[in-house]
Design a protein around this motif. Sequence first.
Motif, PDB file in Angstrom:
ATOM      1  N   MET A   1      35.594 -15.007  50.327  1.00 57.60           N
ATOM      2  CA  MET A   1      34.466 -14.510  50.360  1.00 57.60           C
ATOM      3  C   MET A   1      34.661 -13.042  49.889  1.00 57.60           C
ATOM      4  SD  MET A   1      31.271 -15.092  50.628  1.00 57.60           S
ATOM      5  CE  MET A   1      29.666 -14.463  50.781  1.00 57.60           C
ATOM      6  N   ASP A   2      35.903 -12.386  50.346  1.00 53.38           N
ATOM      7  CA  ASP A   2      36.349 -11.179  50.031  1.00 53.38           C
ATOM      8  C   ASP A   2      36.314 -10.918  48.295  1.00 53.38           C
ATOM      9  OD1 ASP A   2      36.971  -8.447  50.778  1.00 53.38           O
ATOM     10  OD2 ASP A   2      38.941  -8.946  50.385  1.00 53.38           O
ATOM     11  N   TRP A   3      37.010 -11.904  47.650  1.00 54.60           N
ATOM     12  CA  TRP A   3      37.272 -11.859  46.509  1.00 54.60           C
ATOM     13  C   TRP A   3      35.979 -11.975  45.736  1.00 54.60           C
ATOM     14  CZ3 TRP A   3      35.237 -15.716  43.204  1.00 54.60           C
ATOM     15  CH2 TRP A   3      35.338 -16.865  43.880  1.00 54.60           C
ATOM     16  N   LEU A   4      34.714 -12.680  46.003  1.00 58.76           N
ATOM     17  CA  LEU A   4      33.665 -12.707  45.564  1.00 58.76           C
ATOM     18  C   LEU A   4      32.732 -11.261  45.605  1.00 58.76           C
ATOM     19  CD1 LEU A   4      31.374 -14.347  44.418  1.00 58.76           C
ATOM     20  CD2 LEU A   4      30.404 -14.614  46.608  1.00 58.76           C
ATOM     21  N   MET A   5      32.962 -10.670  46.615  1.00 63.90           N
ATOM     22  CA  MET A   5      32.531  -9.235  46.999  1.00 63.90           C
ATOM     23  C   MET A   5      33.091  -8.354  45.764  1.00 63.90           C
ATOM     24  SD  MET A   5      29.834  -9.602  48.656  1.00 63.90           S
ATOM     25  CE  MET A   5      29.560  -7.896  48.980  1.00 63.90           C
ATOM     26  N   SER A   6      34.443  -8.344  45.977  1.00 58.82           N
ATOM     27  CA  SER A   6      35.083  -7.436  44.944  1.00 58.82           C
ATOM     28  C   SER A   6      34.846  -7.544  43.495  1.00 58.82           C
ATOM     29  CB  SER A   6      36.667  -7.501  45.269  1.00 58.82           C
ATOM     30  OG  SER A   6      37.162  -8.559  45.006  1.00 58.82           O
ATOM     31  N   ASN A   7      34.729  -8.922  43.013  1.00 54.90           N
ATOM     32  CA  ASN A   7      34.457  -9.251  42.039  1.00 54.90           C
ATOM     33  C   ASN A   7      32.854  -8.966  41.339  1.00 54.90           C
ATOM     34  OD1 ASN A   7      36.837 -10.292  40.935  1.00 54.90           O
ATOM     35  ND2 ASN A   7      36.475 -12.280  41.486  1.00 54.90           N
ATOM     36  N   LEU A   8      32.052  -9.006  42.545  1.00 56.25           N
ATOM     37  CA  LEU A   8      30.817  -8.542  42.198  1.00 56.25           C
ATOM     38  C   LEU A   8      30.669  -7.069  42.243  1.00 56.25           C
ATOM     39  CD1 LEU A   8      27.774  -9.472  42.174  1.00 56.25           C
ATOM     40  CD2 LEU A   8      27.651  -9.290  44.537  1.00 56.25           C
ATOM     41  N   TYR A   9      31.266  -6.485  42.900  1.00 59.55           N
ATOM     42  CA  TYR A   9      31.203  -4.902  42.694  1.00 59.55           C
ATOM     43  C   TYR A   9      31.707  -4.513  41.374  1.00 59.55           C
ATOM     44  CZ  TYR A   9      32.876  -0.066  43.737  1.00 59.55           C
ATOM     45  OH  TYR A   9      32.906   1.317  43.567  1.00 59.55           O
ATOM     46  N   VAL A  10      32.834  -5.027  40.933  1.00 57.12           N
ATOM     47  CA  VAL A  10      33.398  -4.656  39.532  1.00 57.12           C
ATOM     48  C   VAL A  10      32.339  -5.051  38.477  1.00 57.12           C
ATOM     49  CG1 VAL A  10      35.221  -5.364  37.738  1.00 57.12           C
ATOM     50  CG2 VAL A  10      35.864  -5.091  40.302  1.00 57.12           C
ATOM     51  N   VAL A  12      28.988  -5.296  38.855  1.00 58.55           N
ATOM     52  CA  VAL A  12      28.041  -4.133  38.613  1.00 58.55           C
ATOM     53  C   VAL A  12      28.326  -2.894  38.161  1.00 58.55           C
ATOM     54  CG1 VAL A  12      26.388  -2.893  40.428  1.00 58.55           C
ATOM     55  CG2 VAL A  12      26.766  -5.497  40.720  1.00 58.55           C
ATOM     56  N   LEU A  13      29.663  -2.557  38.679  1.00 62.68           N
ATOM     57  CA  LEU A  13      30.193  -1.289  38.123  1.00 62.68           C
ATOM     58  C   LEU A  13      30.221  -1.211  36.635  1.00 62.68           C
ATOM     59  CD1 LEU A  13      30.996   1.734  38.970  1.00 62.68           C
ATOM     60  CD2 LEU A  13      33.358   0.606  39.060  1.00 62.68           C
ATOM     61  N   ALA A  14      30.697  -2.536  36.145  1.00 64.83           N
ATOM     62  CA  ALA A  14      31.152  -2.597  34.475  1.00 64.83           C
ATOM     63  C   ALA A  14      29.668  -2.337  33.842  1.00 64.83           C
ATOM     64  CB  ALA A  14      31.756  -3.711  34.270  1.00 64.83           C
ATOM     65  N   THR A  15      28.650  -2.949  34.325  1.00 67.43           N
ATOM     66  CA  THR A  15      27.473  -3.010  33.770  1.00 67.43           C
ATOM     67  C   THR A  15      26.577  -1.759  33.725  1.00 67.43           C
ATOM     68  OG1 THR A  15      26.857  -5.411  34.769  1.00 67.43           O
ATOM     69  CG2 THR A  15      24.855  -4.036  34.063  1.00 67.43           C
ATOM     70  N   PHE A  16      26.718  -0.832  34.764  1.00 61.48           N
ATOM     71  CA  PHE A  16      26.086   0.325  34.870  1.00 61.48           C
ATOM     72  C   PHE A  16      27.167   1.333  33.823  1.00 61.48           C
ATOM     73  CE2 PHE A  16      24.289  -0.614  39.005  1.00 61.48           C
ATOM     74  CZ  PHE A  16      23.209  -0.524  38.743  1.00 61.48           C
ATOM     75  N   LEU A  17      28.320   1.141  33.886  1.00 62.81           N
ATOM     76  CA  LEU A  17      29.110   2.000  33.108  1.00 62.81           C
ATOM     77  C   LEU A  17      28.837   1.491  31.658  1.00 62.81           C
ATOM     78  CD1 LEU A  17      31.224   4.027  32.891  1.00 62.81           C
ATOM     79  CD2 LEU A  17      32.936   2.113  32.781  1.00 62.81           C
TER      80      LEU A  17
END
Length: 96
Positions: A1-10, A12-17
């Motif tokens: 579950m931890d890898w899912l949250m970190s991948n989701l964070y990346v 979302v960050l890449a989308t905004f950037l």
Amino acid sequence: MDWLMSNLYVFVLATFLGFEVIRRVSPLLHTPLMSLTNAISAISLVGSLVILGEQRSALSTALGAIAVTASTINVVSGFLITDRMLKMFKKRNPKE
């Protein structure tokens, strides 16, 4: 579950950037930018074909098929839009 949250964070960050980078591009550079995004879309198409071809599970095969379809639509429409934009810059000959 931890890898899912970190991948989701990346993601979302890449989308905004990516949105901020593309939003600040001048209109004269849109055609080269579209060509670059078409190349990136082609890379994602190759990656989705690899995922589809592995057939590890039914879920990964279904998601791979969806990714192939979406990537193909993205690449084809990107080339069509780029072609249309390039036609706008061609000089028109007045009818004699």
